[in-house]
Write a protein that holds these residues in place. Structure first.
Motif, short mmCIF file in Angstrom:
data_model
loop_
_atom_site.label_atom_id
_atom_site.label_comp_id
_atom_site.label_asym_id
_atom_site.label_seq_id
_atom_site.Cartn_x
_atom_site.Cartn_y
_atom_site.Cartn_z
N LYS A 12 0.84 -1.21 0.00
CA LYS A 12 0.00 0.00 0.00
C LYS A 12 0.87 1.25 0.00
O LYS A 12 0.56 2.23 -0.70
CB LYS A 12 -0.94 -0.02 1.20
CG LYS A 12 -2.05 -1.03 1.03
CD LYS A 12 -2.93 -1.13 2.25
CE LYS A 12 -4.03 -2.14 1.94
NZ LYS A 12 -4.41 -2.97 3.02
N ALA A 13 1.95 1.24 0.77
CA ALA A 13 2.86 2.40 0.80
C ALA A 13 3.48 2.62 -0.57
O ALA A 13 3.54 3.76 -1.05
CB ALA A 13 3.93 2.20 1.86
N ALA B 122 2.29 1.73 -3.45
CA ALA B 122 1.26 2.22 -4.37
C ALA B 122 0.92 3.68 -4.12
O ALA B 122 0.80 4.47 -5.06
CB ALA B 122 0.00 1.35 -4.24
N LYS B 123 0.77 4.07 -2.85
CA LYS B 123 0.43 5.46 -2.51
C LYS B 123 1.53 6.43 -2.95
O LYS B 123 1.25 7.53 -3.38
CB LYS B 123 0.18 5.61 -1.01
CG LYS B 123 -1.12 5.01 -0.55
CD LYS B 123 -1.27 5.16 0.96
CE LYS B 123 -2.50 4.47 1.48
NZ LYS B 123 -3.74 4.95 0.90
N LEU B 124 2.79 5.99 -2.78
CA LEU B 124 3.91 6.86 -3.12
C LEU B 124 4.31 6.76 -4.59
O LEU B 124 5.02 7.62 -5.11
CB LEU B 124 5.12 6.52 -2.23
CG LEU B 124 4.92 6.82 -0.74
CD1 LEU B 124 6.04 6.19 0.08
CD2 LEU B 124 4.84 8.32 -0.50
N THR C 165 10.35 9.49 -4.54
CA THR C 165 9.24 10.04 -5.31
C THR C 165 9.75 11.09 -6.29
O THR C 165 10.79 11.73 -6.06
CB THR C 165 8.17 10.65 -4.39
OG1 THR C 165 8.78 11.64 -3.55
CG2 THR C 165 7.48 9.59 -3.56
N GLU D 58 -3.33 0.81 8.41
CA GLU D 58 -3.52 1.58 7.18
C GLU D 58 -3.81 3.05 7.47
O GLU D 58 -3.34 3.93 6.75
CB GLU D 58 -4.63 0.97 6.33
CG GLU D 58 -4.65 1.54 4.94
CD GLU D 58 -5.53 0.76 3.98
OE1 GLU D 58 -5.70 1.27 2.86
OE2 GLU D 58 -6.05 -0.31 4.34
N ASN E 24 -1.57 6.08 6.12
CA ASN E 24 -2.13 7.21 5.37
C ASN E 24 -1.70 8.55 5.97
O ASN E 24 -1.38 9.48 5.25
CB ASN E 24 -3.66 7.13 5.33
CG ASN E 24 -4.15 6.00 4.47
OD1 ASN E 24 -3.46 5.54 3.57
ND2 ASN E 24 -5.36 5.55 4.74
N VAL F 122 2.02 9.11 5.05
CA VAL F 122 2.16 9.51 3.65
C VAL F 122 1.69 10.95 3.46
O VAL F 122 2.34 11.74 2.77
CB VAL F 122 1.41 8.54 2.72
CG1 VAL F 122 1.35 9.07 1.30
CG2 VAL F 122 2.08 7.16 2.74
N ARG G 226 4.07 14.15 2.21
CA ARG G 226 3.65 14.81 0.97
C ARG G 226 3.30 16.27 1.18
O ARG G 226 3.17 17.01 0.22
CB ARG G 226 2.45 14.09 0.36
CG ARG G 226 2.76 12.74 -0.18
CD ARG G 226 3.88 12.82 -1.20
NE ARG G 226 3.74 11.71 -2.10
CZ ARG G 226 3.99 11.75 -3.38
NH1 ARG G 226 4.43 12.82 -3.94
NH2 ARG G 226 3.85 10.71 -4.12
#
Length: 159
Positions: free
Chosen positions: A100-101, A103-105, A113, A147, A151, A154, A158
């Motif tokens: 998940k990390a 995918a999110k990043l 990134t 999760e 979130n 992340v 960001r």
């Protein structure tokens, strides 16, 4: 400032670091740590200078840099997110959180990134086995990662 001036400044700073640490017992690790603190990574150009100053081969310096996971051979992001992948964390679901990390990043392990905000690193124990899964963001530990917490992390990197 042109590229040549940057290279001269970099070489001069590396030479200062070597001179400051040369008298220490086993000076290679302190030198490498200081170089990374200064530049954010160990430039390839520094390896030859360090090797020559310590009467070592460049392969020996490269071996130390590549052995220790915290030494970087390229600039990292402004933030470093380390996710534990040791057995206790695996048993508590770290692999799905890692996916998940990523995918999110929009990155994979050891990547940064596109905006330079975050580098994602695997780590194989943060010492929080009883509170798995665990993560570390810029030196701050997170236990019982879920999760929602991921979130939040992340979103923080960001911002």
């Amino acid at each position: 400032m042109n590229i040549r001036a940057v290279a001269v400044d970099e070489a001069a700073r590396i030479a200062e670091i070597i001179e400051d640490c040369r008298q220490l017992e086993g000076p290679m690790l302190p030198i490498l740590h200081r170089v990374q603190e200064e530049f954010g990574f160990i430039p390839e150009s520094a390896r030859q200078v360090i090797a020559k100053a310590l009467n070592l081969s460049r392969a020996e310096v490269h071996g130390v840099v590549s052995f220790y996971h915290d030494f970087k051979d390229h600039p990292a992001g402004r933030h470093t997110l380390k996710l534990c992948r040791a057995e206790a964390c695996q048993s508590m679901g770290c692999e799905s959180l890692a996916e998940k990390a990523k995918a999110k990043l929009g990155i994979d392990w050891h990547e940064t990134t596109f905006d330079g905000a975050v580098t994602l690193e695997p780590v194989f124990c943060l010492g929080l086995c009883a509170q798995a899964p665990a993560a570390m963001l810029d030196g701050e530990l997170f236990a019982r990662l879920d999760e929602d917490c991921l979130n939040d992390i992340v979103a923080e990197v960001r911002a």
